[in-house]
Design a protein around this motif. Structure first.
Motif, PDB file in Angstrom:
ATOM      1  N   GLU A  26       0.776  -0.970  -0.145  1.00  0.00           N
ATOM      2  CA  GLU A  26      -0.103   0.075  -0.019  1.00  0.00           C
ATOM      3  C   GLU A  26       0.827   1.247  -0.045  1.00  0.00           C
ATOM      4  OE1 GLU A  26      -2.911   2.235   3.147  1.00  0.00           O
ATOM      5  OE2 GLU A  26      -3.050  -0.122   2.864  1.00  0.00           O
ATOM      6  N   SER A  29       0.957   7.103   2.976  1.00  0.00           N
ATOM      7  CA  SER A  29       0.016   8.171   3.165  1.00  0.00           C
ATOM      8  C   SER A  29       0.214   9.470   3.339  1.00  0.00           C
ATOM      9  CB  SER A  29      -1.069   7.987   4.543  1.00  0.00           C
ATOM     10  OG  SER A  29      -0.553   7.838   5.360  1.00  0.00           O
ATOM     11  N   THR A  30       1.746   9.650   3.269  1.00  0.00           N
ATOM     12  CA  THR A  30       2.428  11.073   3.450  1.00  0.00           C
ATOM     13  C   THR A  30       2.071  11.930   2.341  1.00  0.00           C
ATOM     14  OG1 THR A  30       4.447  10.204   2.413  1.00  0.00           O
ATOM     15  CG2 THR A  30       4.603  10.168   4.846  1.00  0.00           C
ATOM     16  N   ARG A  88      -8.654  14.218  -4.611  1.00  0.00           N
ATOM     17  CA  ARG A  88      -7.652  13.585  -3.482  1.00  0.00           C
ATOM     18  C   ARG A  88      -6.520  14.152  -3.763  1.00  0.00           C
ATOM     19  NH1 ARG A  88      -9.812   8.913  -0.998  1.00  0.00           N
ATOM     20  NH2 ARG A  88     -11.789   8.331  -1.826  1.00  0.00           N
ATOM     21  N   LYS A  93      -2.360  14.653  -1.717  1.00  0.00           N
ATOM     22  CA  LYS A  93      -1.898  13.234  -1.923  1.00  0.00           C
ATOM     23  C   LYS A  93      -1.139  13.095  -2.905  1.00  0.00           C
ATOM     24  CE  LYS A  93      -5.917  11.967   1.341  1.00  0.00           C
ATOM     25  NZ  LYS A  93      -7.071  11.154   1.316  1.00  0.00           N
ATOM     26  N   ARG A  97      -0.949   7.336  -3.669  1.00  0.00           N
ATOM     27  CA  ARG A  97      -1.848   7.363  -2.454  1.00  0.00           C
ATOM     28  C   ARG A  97      -3.545   7.684  -3.240  1.00  0.00           C
ATOM     29  NH1 ARG A  97      -2.332   4.443   1.811  1.00  0.00           N
ATOM     30  NH2 ARG A  97      -4.160   5.054   2.986  1.00  0.00           N
ATOM     31  N   GLU A 101      -6.612   5.004  -2.897  1.00  0.00           N
ATOM     32  CA  GLU A 101      -7.848   5.109  -2.197  1.00  0.00           C
ATOM     33  C   GLU A 101      -9.040   5.357  -3.039  1.00  0.00           C
ATOM     34  OE1 GLU A 101      -7.295   8.826  -0.040  1.00  0.00           O
ATOM     35  OE2 GLU A 101      -5.768   7.893   1.502  1.00  0.00           O
TER      36      GLU A 101
END
Length: 555
Positions: A26, A29-30, A88, A93, A97, A101
């Protein structure tokens, strides 16, 4: 140890396991160090590259695989998904990421819808992985290449991988997920890959394990004995001999003719079907011309495509199903209303009747295509529930120049009224997939109730018998065009119930032809009686097998 699943086809394979690599990790998420516009440019490039790759693979694979991969490419360019991605990215993001998502959210939505749409969730996961890999400069997820023949074990196989499997290396396929209508199953069936899907216990198989993959028995044997392997090898040899035998018309041992026809979605697979012994087409699905379009194709375009198929079968029967839209194949220009349960909604002939101009155009195109070729067109209406609907469709088809018009028997109500329906129709064709679904109240697109989706159930067989008996009384042909006809033993039972033709995936023709040749018509009726006397699908199958073993076969 035996692991149970859902077998695809009738094949068997012996080999060592090679597992598919697990999905990419995955993405972090930074927040991104780039601007949303810069990340958007990266993402646009990656999405375009993935769509182009999927379309390229589809063009190389052809057939059903082409349709599947083009649908995946469309997912990568879906405008609704693109809006979510942009939102997003605007939050700061990274493209990786945002992709993870957004696709996950879309996937979860499809799973909540259930049925056919839930089966497509795995396809979204594959597209997401490919886009992330493109962004990170990594190889796309794919099938391993150990350098020797192997049995592939995977959680589920993406359409892009299934479509281009090296059949000289992949002996068999085992998946822990997926149902009988997943794309893995559809493409495995088309390519004659020995496969068992939905095998939960396969998660414990490791590289190097020896297995027997028995699709006919819907079982995987882990650590097989020498006897297990010898039995499998004997079956492999016998099946290869049947496939290599000279082609002959379908017939019972006493000479009773049972024409064996092909189920086809377009003309691309016609030549191979003929090579495998198809004596015509028992189900020509016309949806390929309509799906993915905002409006119905013109009469001229339809005529051109229908004629292309008909030319492949000069002098032979081609049974064409009128547009079967709705349920798992929604078309906005036919019905854009939200339905609580679309499988029971405005689909098939119901939707065509509500938009009669589309039906008239299709029937007109078919009549013109028949006039310019040497094939014999039989047209049938899908999802017919009443005798009045039967009269409506047959009258309209005759009015527009088609000589032979009939109905598909997919709804129990029509099976129970077959005597009256076949007074009006020129023929009937039983769609066992939907007939089983509606008889057992089990969505055929839903893996969780796949065990109910068994055409061996005596309730389904009784309905088939009703139609077969009505056909005999009125001298009208009764075909089978569902996947039940591809089961060699069940094919004999269906003939014993009154079926006069059988239509199936071309890869099943050799097995069914050989099976029919071992029984006379009285014996087929005995097998049917044994199955009808049972109280469930498993016991019906066992009773027919016992009756078959006891029969005195005419060689």
């Amino acid at each position: 140890m035996e692991l149970r699943g859902i077998g695809i086809g009738q094949g068997v394979a012996v080999g060592t396991v090679v597992r598919m690599e697990e999905p990419l990790r995955e993405p972090a998420s930074t927040l991104s160090a780039l601007s949303p516009d810069q990340e958007g440019a990266r993402l646009d490039e990656a999405l375009a590259a993935v769509a182009a790759e999927l379309n390229s693979r589809g063009a190389a694979a052809g057939g059903d695989a082409k349709d599947v991969l083009e649908a995946q490419a469309m997912m990568a360019e879906d405008p609704t998904l693109r809006d979510d991605l942009s939102a997003r990215l605007a939050e700061g993001k990274t493209a990786e990421r945002a992709t993870h998502e957004a696709f996950a959210a879309f996937r979860d939505m499809l799973r909540e819808l259930g049925g056919y749409m839930a089966e497509r969730a795995a396809d979204l996961d594959d597209v997401s992985q490919r886009v992330v890999a493109q962004l990170q400069g990594l190889p796309a997820p794919g099938v391993p290449n150990p350098g020797h023949p192997f049995v592939l074990v995977a959680r589920d196989l993406a359409p892009a991988d299934t479509a281009l499997l090296d059949l000289g290396q992949v002996l068999g396929l085992i998946t822990t997920e997926g149902g009988p209508t997943s794309h893995t199953a559809i493409l495995a069936r088309e390519k004659s890959i020995v496969a068992v899907v939905g095998v939960a216990g396969a998660a414990d198989l490791v590289d190097g394990d020896e297995v027997v993959v028995d699709a006919a028995g819907s079982v995987v044997i882990s650590a097989p004995t020498d006897a297990d392997k010898r039995a499998a090898e004997e079956r492999i040899t016998a099946r290869a001999a049947r496939a290599a035998a000279p082609l002959a018309p379908g017939a019972l041992a006493d000479g009773t003719r049972v024409p064996l026809l092909a189920n086809l979605g377009n003309a691309d697979g016609a030549a191979q079907a003929v090579q495998l012994g198809a004596e015509g087409v028992g189900l020509f699905r016309t949806e390929f011309l309509f799906l993915g379009s905002g409006s119905a194709p013109t009469v001229q375009r339809q005529q051109r495509e229908y004629a292309r198929m008909l030319r492949e079968f000069p002098g032979k029967k081609v049974v064409v199903r009128a547009l079967d839209a709705g349920a798992d194949k929604p078309l906005a220009f036919l019905n854009d209303a939200e339905e609580e349960n679309p499988a029971l909604g405005l689909r098939g002939l119901r939707s065509l009747r509500a938009s009669e101009d589309i039906l008239r155009e299709q029937l007109t195109a078919l009549a013109r295509a028949e006039a310019e070729t040497d094939a014999e067109v039989w047209v049938m209406a899908p999802m017919v529930s009443t005798v009045e609907e039967t009269r409506y469709f047959v009258t309209l088809a005759h009015e527009l120049g088609l000589r032979t018009a009939g109905v598909m028997v997919e709804v129990p109500a029509l099976a129970l009224l077959a005597d009256k329906a076949l007074q009006a129709a020129d023929f009937a064709s039983i769609g066992t997939n939907d007939l089983t679904q509606y008889t057992l109240a089990a969505d055929r697109m839903l893996g969780s109730v796949a065990s109910f989706q068994d055409p061996w159930h005596p309730a389904v067989l009784r309905l088939v018998q009703e139609v077969g008996t009505a056909g005999q009384q009125h001298g009208k042909p009764v075909g089978i065009c569902g996947e039940a006809a591809a089961d060699p033993l069940l094919a004999v039972v269906l003939v014993g119930l009154g079926a006069t033709t059988l239509s199936m995936s071309p890869s099943a023709l050799a097995d069914v032809r050989e099976s029919l040749s071992r029984f006379t018509l009285p014996q087929a009726r005995d097998l049917a009686a044994a199955a009808l006397a049972a109280d469930g699908a498993a016991s019906a199958r066992a009773a027919a097998a016992e009756a078959a073993a006891a029969s005195t076969t005419t060689e």
